[in-house]
Design a protein around this motif. Structure first.
Motif, short mmCIF file in Angstrom:
data_model
loop_
_atom_site.label_atom_id
_atom_site.label_comp_id
_atom_site.label_asym_id
_atom_site.label_seq_id
_atom_site.Cartn_x
_atom_site.Cartn_y
_atom_site.Cartn_z
N ALA A 1 0.71 -0.58 -5.62
CA ALA A 1 1.54 0.18 -6.35
C ALA A 1 1.02 1.65 -6.25
O ALA A 1 1.65 2.52 -5.89
CB ALA A 1 1.67 -0.21 -7.85
N VAL A 2 -0.31 1.90 -6.34
CA VAL A 2 -1.17 3.03 -6.27
C VAL A 2 -0.75 3.52 -4.84
O VAL A 2 -0.56 4.76 -4.79
CB VAL A 2 -2.50 2.99 -6.67
N LYS A 3 -1.02 2.89 -3.87
CA LYS A 3 -0.99 3.34 -2.40
C LYS A 3 0.61 3.89 -2.26
O LYS A 3 0.82 4.98 -1.60
CB LYS A 3 -0.78 2.01 -1.55
N ARG A 4 1.53 3.45 -2.90
CA ARG A 4 3.19 3.60 -2.69
C ARG A 4 3.43 4.98 -3.50
O ARG A 4 3.93 5.73 -3.05
CB ARG A 4 3.93 2.51 -3.05
N ILE A 5 2.98 5.11 -4.80
CA ILE A 5 3.23 6.08 -5.63
C ILE A 5 2.11 7.26 -5.73
O ILE A 5 2.51 8.34 -6.34
CB ILE A 5 3.46 5.73 -6.89
N GLY A 6 1.18 7.03 -5.15
CA GLY A 6 0.06 8.16 -5.40
C GLY A 6 -0.40 7.90 -6.76
O GLY A 6 -0.21 6.97 -7.62
N LEU A 7 -1.12 9.07 -7.34
CA LEU A 7 -1.50 9.02 -8.48
C LEU A 7 -0.78 9.88 -9.44
O LEU A 7 -1.59 10.62 -10.37
CB LEU A 7 -3.18 9.13 -8.70
N GLY A 8 0.58 9.77 -9.72
CA GLY A 8 1.10 10.20 -10.62
C GLY A 8 2.08 11.37 -10.61
O GLY A 8 2.86 11.98 -11.42
N ALA A 9 2.19 12.01 -9.23
CA ALA A 9 3.06 12.96 -8.91
C ALA A 9 4.27 12.72 -9.45
O ALA A 9 4.90 11.95 -8.76
CB ALA A 9 2.99 13.33 -7.43
N GLY A 10 5.05 13.71 -10.23
CA GLY A 10 6.49 13.52 -10.58
C GLY A 10 6.48 12.43 -11.52
O GLY A 10 7.96 12.03 -11.68
N ARG A 11 5.63 11.64 -12.05
CA ARG A 11 5.87 10.63 -12.96
C ARG A 11 5.33 10.89 -14.28
O ARG A 11 4.03 10.69 -14.47
CB ARG A 11 5.35 9.20 -12.27
N PRO A 12 5.94 11.25 -15.26
CA PRO A 12 5.48 11.84 -16.55
C PRO A 12 4.58 11.08 -17.33
O PRO A 12 3.39 11.23 -17.86
CB PRO A 12 6.58 12.24 -17.28
N LEU A 13 4.87 9.55 -17.15
CA LEU A 13 3.82 8.51 -17.80
C LEU A 13 2.51 8.26 -17.35
O LEU A 13 1.51 7.82 -17.78
CB LEU A 13 4.57 7.22 -18.26
#
Length: 167
Positions: A107-119
């Motif tokens: 999951a971390v590899k796919r989304i990075g560490l939070g860019a554009g994800r407020p939570l």
């Protein structure tokens, strides 16, 4: 009218990517309730969180899911937190719901560490881990099937899910 498949899962599990591949394979539309919410609100989800707060976002999300379940005849992807609402979980009963399961490293590899994800704005790795642990039982509750996505190709996942959907 009802979706041929509803995809649920944590951020980074592949709901959008796999959903688009599955819809293409099945020759149906792909719909993402997060995009529906942004259209309804006239702004991106992070701005909704900042301007009106999470509670307002969740209200919009419940309405978007209910509308999509009633009008989508293709593959429907729900936002990662949609299953938090009891009425959404109840509305999913009777629909083919596939939980796309993912572990934290993928999951971390796919989304990075939070860019554009407020939570995930503060301490994203720990927050994502907590969200995944909190929501996993809810995904399992609504799912008619679970597919592990870690290290897998979206097209392979789409083929597996399509086979699960056949009567």
């Amino acid at each position: 009218m009802a979706p041929v498949c509803v995809l649920v899962g944590a951020p980074g599990c592949g709901k959008t990517t796999v959903g688009q591949a599955l819809a293409a394979l099945l020759g149906v539309e792909f719909r993402d309730t997060d995009l529906d919410i942004e259209t309804m609100a006239g702004k991106p989800i992070p701005e909704i969180f900042v301007d009106e707060g999470e509670a307002h976002f969740r209200t919009l999300e419940r309405a978007a899911v209910a509308a999509a379940l009633a009008s989508c005849s293709g593959v429907l992807a729900l936002g990662g937190g949609a299953v938090l609402a009891e009425e959404t979980r109840a509305a999913l009963v009777g629909h083919p719901v596939v939980h796309l399961s993912v572990e934290l490293p993928d999951a971390v590899k796919r989304i990075g560490l939070g860019a554009g994800r407020p939570l995930l704005a503060i301490n994203p790795r720990a927050t994502l881990k907590h969200l995944m642990e909190q929501r996993r039982p809810l995904y399992a509750e609504v799912a008619t099937a679970t597919v592990v996505t870690d290290g897998r190709d979206p097209e392979d996942l789409a083929t597996e899910i399509a086979a699960l959907l056949k009567p």
